[in-house]
Write a protein that holds these residues in place. Structure first.
Motif, PDB file in Angstrom:
ATOM      1  N   ALA A 151       0.893  -1.181  -0.050  1.00 33.37           N
ATOM      2  CA  ALA A 151      -0.120   0.115  -0.016  1.00 33.37           C
ATOM      3  C   ALA A 151       0.752   1.277  -0.108  1.00 33.37           C
ATOM      4  CB  ALA A 151      -0.968   0.109   1.089  1.00 33.37           C
ATOM      5  N   LEU A 152       1.959   1.214   0.643  1.00 33.06           N
ATOM      6  CA  LEU A 152       2.835   2.273   0.836  1.00 33.06           C
ATOM      7  C   LEU A 152       3.507   2.545  -0.542  1.00 33.06           C
ATOM      8  CD1 LEU A 152       4.440   4.444   2.803  1.00 33.06           C
ATOM      9  CD2 LEU A 152       6.275   2.838   2.819  1.00 33.06           C
ATOM     10  N   TYR A 153       3.894   1.487  -1.311  1.00 32.81           N
ATOM     11  CA  TYR A 153       4.293   1.699  -2.731  1.00 32.81           C
ATOM     12  C   TYR A 153       3.376   2.414  -3.610  1.00 32.81           C
ATOM     13  CZ  TYR A 153       8.505  -1.148  -1.376  1.00 32.81           C
ATOM     14  OH  TYR A 153       9.439  -1.519  -0.893  1.00 32.81           O
ATOM     15  N   MET A 154       2.015   1.779  -3.251  1.00 32.68           N
ATOM     16  CA  MET A 154       1.120   2.600  -4.262  1.00 32.68           C
ATOM     17  C   MET A 154       0.790   4.001  -3.905  1.00 32.68           C
ATOM     18  SD  MET A 154      -0.716   0.569  -6.378  1.00 32.68           S
ATOM     19  CE  MET A 154      -2.093   1.361  -6.663  1.00 32.68           C
ATOM     20  N   LEU A 155       0.983   4.293  -2.612  1.00 25.53           N
ATOM     21  CA  LEU A 155       0.939   5.786  -2.290  1.00 25.53           C
ATOM     22  C   LEU A 155       1.983   6.533  -2.714  1.00 25.53           C
ATOM     23  CD1 LEU A 155       0.009   8.025  -0.318  1.00 25.53           C
ATOM     24  CD2 LEU A 155       1.387   7.245   1.428  1.00 25.53           C
ATOM     25  N   ALA A 156       3.210   5.801  -3.016  1.00 26.20           N
ATOM     26  CA  ALA A 156       4.307   6.488  -3.424  1.00 26.20           C
ATOM     27  C   ALA A 156       4.158   6.903  -4.949  1.00 26.20           C
ATOM     28  CB  ALA A 156       5.546   6.030  -3.270  1.00 26.20           C
ATOM     29  N   ILE A 261       6.693  24.824   6.365  1.00 24.41           N
ATOM     30  CA  ILE A 261       5.902  24.421   5.289  1.00 24.41           C
ATOM     31  C   ILE A 261       6.824  23.354   4.209  1.00 24.41           C
ATOM     32  CG2 ILE A 261       4.799  25.266   3.012  1.00 24.41           C
ATOM     33  CD1 ILE A 261       4.060  27.675   4.414  1.00 24.41           C
ATOM     34  N   GLY A 262       8.062  23.842   4.192  1.00 25.04           N
ATOM     35  CA  GLY A 262       8.812  23.021   3.112  1.00 25.04           C
ATOM     36  C   GLY A 262       9.244  21.765   3.731  1.00 25.04           C
ATOM     37  N   PHE A 263       9.185  21.659   5.001  1.00 25.17           N
ATOM     38  CA  PHE A 263       9.551  20.147   5.898  1.00 25.17           C
ATOM     39  C   PHE A 263       8.481  19.452   5.537  1.00 25.17           C
ATOM     40  CE2 PHE A 263      10.146  17.520   9.580  1.00 25.17           C
ATOM     41  CZ  PHE A 263      11.186  17.001   9.224  1.00 25.17           C
ATOM     42  N   ILE A 264       7.422  19.887   5.645  1.00 23.92           N
ATOM     43  CA  ILE A 264       6.253  18.968   5.901  1.00 23.92           C
ATOM     44  C   ILE A 264       6.087  18.486   4.298  1.00 23.92           C
ATOM     45  CG2 ILE A 264       3.419  18.836   5.883  1.00 23.92           C
ATOM     46  CD1 ILE A 264       3.950  21.035   8.381  1.00 23.92           C
ATOM     47  N   ALA A 265       6.070  19.618   3.160  1.00 20.77           N
ATOM     48  CA  ALA A 265       5.894  19.037   1.995  1.00 20.77           C
ATOM     49  C   ALA A 265       6.870  17.927   1.649  1.00 20.77           C
ATOM     50  CB  ALA A 265       6.083  20.301   1.055  1.00 20.77           C
ATOM     51  N   GLY A 266       7.969  18.285   2.295  1.00 25.86           N
ATOM     52  CA  GLY A 266       9.157  17.202   1.824  1.00 25.86           C
ATOM     53  C   GLY A 266       8.960  15.893   2.260  1.00 25.86           C
ATOM     54  N   VAL A 267       8.474  15.730   3.540  1.00 25.41           N
ATOM     55  CA  VAL A 267       8.246  14.456   4.336  1.00 25.41           C
ATOM     56  C   VAL A 267       7.148  13.688   3.512  1.00 25.41           C
ATOM     57  CG1 VAL A 267       7.252  13.460   6.328  1.00 25.41           C
ATOM     58  CG2 VAL A 267       9.026  15.282   6.443  1.00 25.41           C
ATOM     59  N   LEU A 268       6.056  14.417   3.074  1.00 23.66           N
ATOM     60  CA  LEU A 268       5.115  13.724   2.193  1.00 23.66           C
ATOM     61  C   LEU A 268       5.595  12.936   0.929  1.00 23.66           C
ATOM     62  CD1 LEU A 268       2.222  16.500   2.556  1.00 23.66           C
ATOM     63  CD2 LEU A 268       2.418  14.264   3.835  1.00 23.66           C
ATOM     64  N   LEU A 475      -3.189   4.252   4.124  1.00 21.73           N
ATOM     65  CA  LEU A 475      -2.287   4.255   2.995  1.00 21.73           C
ATOM     66  C   LEU A 475      -3.031   4.205   1.689  1.00 21.73           C
ATOM     67  CD1 LEU A 475       0.767   2.273   4.307  1.00 21.73           C
ATOM     68  CD2 LEU A 475       0.607   4.437   3.926  1.00 21.73           C
ATOM     69  N   TRP A 476      -4.062   3.252   1.591  1.00 26.71           N
ATOM     70  CA  TRP A 476      -4.798   2.866   0.251  1.00 26.71           C
ATOM     71  C   TRP A 476      -5.658   4.400   0.147  1.00 26.71           C
ATOM     72  CZ3 TRP A 476      -4.614   0.090  -3.881  1.00 26.71           C
ATOM     73  CH2 TRP A 476      -3.703  -1.290  -3.821  1.00 26.71           C
ATOM     74  N   GLY A 482      -4.421  11.046  -3.324  1.00 28.44           N
ATOM     75  CA  GLY A 482      -3.499  11.847  -3.655  1.00 28.44           C
ATOM     76  C   GLY A 482      -3.357  11.625  -5.209  1.00 28.44           C
ATOM     77  N   PHE A 483      -3.692  10.592  -5.758  1.00 26.36           N
ATOM     78  CA  PHE A 483      -4.129  10.438  -7.280  1.00 26.36           C
ATOM     79  C   PHE A 483      -5.088  11.319  -7.786  1.00 26.36           C
ATOM     80  CE2 PHE A 483      -5.025   8.286 -11.114  1.00 26.36           C
ATOM     81  CZ  PHE A 483      -3.607   8.438 -11.781  1.00 26.36           C
ATOM     82  N   VAL A 484      -6.254  11.428  -7.058  1.00 21.48           N
ATOM     83  CA  VAL A 484      -7.267  12.306  -7.634  1.00 21.48           C
ATOM     84  C   VAL A 484      -7.147  13.651  -7.572  1.00 21.48           C
ATOM     85  CG1 VAL A 484      -9.785  12.538  -7.561  1.00 21.48           C
ATOM     86  CG2 VAL A 484      -8.841  10.228  -7.373  1.00 21.48           C
ATOM     87  N   ALA A 485      -6.645  14.118  -6.243  1.00 22.97           N
ATOM     88  CA  ALA A 485      -6.706  15.470  -5.716  1.00 22.97           C
ATOM     89  C   ALA A 485      -5.877  16.218  -6.797  1.00 22.97           C
ATOM     90  CB  ALA A 485      -5.827  15.655  -4.460  1.00 22.97           C
ATOM     91  N   PRO A 486      -4.649  16.280  -7.406  1.00 21.89           N
ATOM     92  CA  PRO A 486      -4.011  17.187  -8.306  1.00 21.89           C
ATOM     93  C   PRO A 486      -5.123  17.361  -9.396  1.00 21.89           C
ATOM     94  CG  PRO A 486      -2.543  15.501  -7.705  1.00 21.89           C
ATOM     95  CD  PRO A 486      -4.243  15.008  -7.047  1.00 21.89           C
TER      96      PRO A 486
END
Lengths: 501, 142
Positions: A151-156, A261-268, A475-476, A482-486
């Motif tokens: 599921a994590l790989y899917m998320l990535a 802000i940058g750190f959070i964006a980086g961790v995601l 994660l799913w 994450g796929f739909v939002a953009p």
């Protein structure tokens, strides 16, 4: 207390002469790479990986060298943004918006110093954040079984392409291309060849270093050759450099906000430095009382994206080290380095090889101070590098890329394959297909398939097992979101236009 | 639109070939509920779907470079291919001198500059890569 003990262990590793020299030379090389237009952190680190092997460094040393290059490139990217209005790398794009107007008003020196300090604040605080957050995340990662990893790989993969392409289908296709290439070669479980079509070369699979250098470095050479001559900017002269204390003081809050802000964006996963600098700039602009001065040389418009992108660079190391899932192109390249050095990132890394993790953290803390010195008092040195003409730079990069890969494999087959990847990468750039998911797919494809197969062995073929644990359900859902939002956010997240001459 | 029509068609053709390739994967001896073919089938299927969707809804065409630049890029690729094939038999210095000189001339047509780039980069990089960084390169064919 545990943190202090770990850190002192880290400094014991980092303060040896060999590690220090590697960190310093990495910072130096990284700043050069970052400041050269057309060579960013990801392709810069990519062409240097073969060199790291030939130096026969151990894991800690190689990682210290490469992450110093990474941090250095994040610092250096701003130099050509400010002086030439050409971003030295993708995350530095936002710095052109206010940096170049400042330079045209004769405040190039101020802009360089301010952005250097902002980079320092962002990177230093992010390294501290990494230090605190990574062990916590590593503990959570213990709960991950094969289903959760799948599921994590899917998320990535679902999030990585998201904002770098305008077409979500193409972002998804990019991940599929990468995964499909990873399937070529001997099957991990059965040992039988797959999709090799009888070719002996393909039995070993496609070496991801060949793919990385091809897709990043060689493709970049073609892109540069095409755009060269079209994108011309009037260079700005750099006079004396003084330290603008007042502006640094005025933008202190900006730097702290942008760092967070940058750190959070980086961790995601999937967001990375470009998004970090973008969000930091936009947040600063919308919070500011004098919105209209953004884009005309507002110092805070220089400080925000630089603090943001350097913080994101540190943040992106967190998922890479703790979960083995990189959040950006450069961390994907760093993961490739780790895998080749036979180190598996993940929770066990923190238990079994603490000297690697904490040596890296300590070196990054040191590297930040080195970079501050290089990028503020010594910045003139790097400005001079911008005047290396392309007719010497591009052939040079080509030779380093080819020579490095050749020294690893010793076969012309891999060189031709790399060239093909380069041409493919050029086409991808033209067709708006992001290349980072392709790299990540090649890198993680076999792990992803293995975790699926292992999960199915555990559940005896019951596919609903993938969605049973709470972690995997979260994660799913995040992956789908994450796929739909953009698709809906894309109109909101539009980069403001660059200043034209 | 032209770009994506060809791209979508190419994706369909390649994923079709990929699916065929996946169908010829031999079955392993170990009991395994997923097997060697499932994952490639999923990827091929999803890729086929993507190709189809790209054909249905193509993006605006990219800005293709002018034919003279395409020629330049093709020449650059051909030069790099020549380098890839000659590096092993001839050693580093000679092929890299020729390659860098040609690439440099392609970027900025100036014979003097290209000679400087060819001579300087080939010898300079050889010394750096071989003796500075210890890369396994040989200078010549002997």
């Amino acid at each position: 207390m545990e943190l202090l003990a770990n850190l002192s262990q880290g400094f014991a590793v980092a303060l040896t002469w060999s590690t220090l020299i590697l960190a310093i030379s990495g910072c130096f090389a990284g700043t050069i790479i970052g400041s050269l237009p057309g060579l960013g952190p990801s392709n810069g680190v990519a062409i240097l990986i073969p060199l790291a092997f030939s130096l026969s460094l151990d894991a800690t040393e190689a990682l210290v060298l490469m992450t110093s290059v990474y941090y250095g490139a994040m610092y250096g990217g701003r130099i050509s943004s400010i002086l030439l209005n050409i971003p030295g790398d993708e995350p530095a794009l936002m710095t052109t918006l206010d940096g170049y107007p400042m330079a045209r008003q004769g405040r190039a020196g101020d802009a360089l110093v301010l952005s250097g300090v902002a980079s320092f604040v962002g990177a230093l605080l992010a390294t501290i954040g990494l230090m605190i957050l990574a062990p916590i995340l590593a503990r959570i990662a213990y709960l991950f079984g094969p289903a959760e990893y799948f599921a994590l790989y899917m998320l990535a993969f679902c999030t990585l392409g998201g904002l770098s392409s305008r077409n979500q289908i193409k972002a998804g296709l990019a991940a599929i291309i990468g995964l499909a290439i990873a399937m070529i070669g001997l099957d991990n479980t059965t040992g039988l060849p797959r999709l090799t079509f009888g070719s002996l070369h393909l039995m070993d699979g496609v070496d991801f270093l060949v793919a990385i250098v091809g897709l990043f470095a060689v493709a970049e050479i073609f892109i540069y050759m095409e755009s060269h001559g079209r994108e011309s900017a009037i260079g700005v002269k750099l006079e004396r450099i003084t330290i603008p204390f007042r502006e640094i003081g005025n933008s202190a809050v900006t730097m702290l906000r942008s760092t967070l802000i940058g750190f959070i964006a980086g961790v995601l996963p999937g967001a990375g430095a470009s998004l970090g600098s973008f969000l930091a700039y936009m947040a600063e602009k919308s919070l500011s009382r004098d919105k209209e001065t953004f884009g005309t040389g507002n110092p805070r418009g220089v400080a925000a994206p630089e603090a943001g992108n350097n913080a994101a660079a540190g943040g992106a190391l967190v998922p890479m080290l703790t979960l083995g899932v990189p959040g950006s192109g450069t961390t994907a390249v760093l993961l490739a380095l780790l895998v080749t050095l036979n180190i598996t990132p993940g929770p066990l890394l923190f238990e079994e090889r603490p000297e690697v993790v904490w040596g890296l953290v300590a070196s990054l803390l040191i590297a930040n101070f080195v970079l501050l010195i290089m990028n503020v008092p010594l910045v003139k040195l790097f400005v001079r590098i911008l005047s290396v003409p392309p007719w010497i730079l591009l052939p040079g990069i080509t030779m380093v890329a080819f020579g490095g890969i050749y020294s690893l494999s010793g076969s012309s087959y891999d060189l031709v394959l790399m060239l093909l990847f380069g041409l493919f990468g050029y086409l991808c750039r033209k067709l708006d297909v992001p290349t980072v998911p392709i790299i990540l797919g090649i890198l993680l494809g076999n792990h992803m398939e293995d975790s699926l197969r292992r999960a199915m062995v555990i559940s005896d073929g019951d596919w609903t097992y993938l969605f049973t644990s709470p972690i995997s359900i979260v994660l799913w859902l995040a992956a789908i979101g994450g796929f739909v939002a953009p698709m809906f956010l894309r109109n909101l997240l539009r980069t403001p236009p660059r200043v034209e001459d | 639109m032209t770009g994506d029509r060809y791209f979508g068609a190419a994706v369909l053709a390649i994923t079709g070939f990929y699916l065929y390739g996946a169908s010829t994967i031999p079955t392993g001896f170990l009991p395994d509920p997923v097997g060697s073919r499932t994952f490639p089938y999923i990827l091929g299927g999803l890729g086929f779907l993507c190709g189809f969707l790209i054909l249905l809804r193509p993006d605006d065409p990219p800005v293709w470079p002018s034919s003279s630049i395409v020629l330049k890029l093709a020449l650059a690729a051909a030069i790099m291919y020549g380098f890839a094939e000659t590096l092993q038999p001839l050693g580093f210095i000679l092929p890299s001198a020729v390659t860098t000189a040609l690439l440099s001339y392609l970027i900025a047509p100036n014979i003097l500059h290209s000679l400087i780039a060819g001579g300087g980069l080939s010898v300079g990089l050889y010394v750096i890569l071989k003796h500075g960084l210890g890369l396994g390169l040989s200078a010549f064919w002997f």
